[in-house]
Design an enzyme around this catalytic site. Structure first.
Site, PDB file in Angstrom:
ATOM      1  CG  HIS A  17      -1.952  -0.991   1.310  1.00  0.00           C
ATOM      2  ND1 HIS A  17      -2.120  -1.795   2.413  1.00  0.00           N
ATOM      3  CD2 HIS A  17      -2.907  -1.358   0.420  1.00  0.00           C
ATOM      4  CE1 HIS A  17      -3.139  -2.613   2.206  1.00  0.00           C
ATOM      5  NE2 HIS A  17      -3.628  -2.375   1.003  1.00  0.00           N
ATOM      6  CE  LYS A  41     -13.119  -6.533   3.260  1.00  0.00           C
ATOM      7  NZ  LYS A  41     -12.494  -5.917   2.118  1.00  0.00           N
ATOM      8  NE  ARG A  90      -1.733  -8.675  -4.025  1.00  0.00           N
ATOM      9  CZ  ARG A  90      -2.859  -8.222  -3.471  1.00  0.00           C
ATOM     10  NH1 ARG A  90      -2.891  -7.026  -2.947  1.00  0.00           N
ATOM     11  NH2 ARG A  90      -3.946  -8.946  -3.452  1.00  0.00           N
ATOM     12  CB  SER A 128      -4.578  -6.526   3.999  1.00  0.00           C
ATOM     13  OG  SER A 128      -4.137  -5.206   3.888  1.00  0.00           O
TER      14      SER A 128
END
Length: 159
Positions: A17, A41, A90, A128
């Site tokens: 990040h 979430k 990614r 994460s």
């Protein structure tokens, strides 16, 4: 002035990040990092902790602010007067997901441009979800997270 918004849950913030945010500051006059608030979430870390980590990690970057907001990314962009939404990828799986999200966001508001930044090769593993998985098995995450996160996790017995 080009103002960009980078939304995420940052649960927790990673070196990946930070790399994207640092690189975005070279492209835009202002970058607003937005911690998305989503009551559906379930996060590992509370919102105030994630915000503290981001602010500490980004304190040396000019023209970067951190906020927590609920709502759709396009609505948040409009509220903060950002005309660019930054996303990071990614791998190919991320790219397919982000292409779909960019198309949906364009439907919602064509005035907001999505800019996708590729993860630096040495940060591609820094997600994460990888960090949380390592933490579940009491593995060292210090290479994947900023120093302030590693320190707090160590002091809290999580790393």
């Amino acid at each position: 002035m080009k103002k960009a918004c980078f939304c995420g849950t940052f649960d927790p913030v990673t070196q990946g990040h930070l790399d994207l945010i640092q690189r975005a500051t070279r492209l835009f006059d202002e970058v607003v990092v937005v911690i998305g608030v989503n009551s559906d979430k379930h996060t590992m870390f509370p919102l105030d902790q994630r915000k503290k980590w981001l602010e500490e990690s980004l304190k040396d970057l000019c023209h970067v602010t951190v906020q927590a907001r609920a709502g759709l990314a396009t609505e948040i962009c409009k509220e903060i007067k950002a005309n660019v939404l930054i996303r990071g990828v990614r791998n190919g799986v991320d790219l397919e997901y982000e292409k779909n999200m960019a198309a949906m966001n364009h439907l919602l508001d064509p005035s907001i441009e999505t800019v996708i930044l590729l993860a630096s090769e040495d940060k591609m593993h820094c997600s994460s979800s990888n960090v949380r998985e390592f933490l579940r098995y009491n593995r060292d995450v210090s290479q994947m997270v900023p120093a302030c996160v590693a320190k707090d996790l160590k002091e809290g017995g999580k790393a």
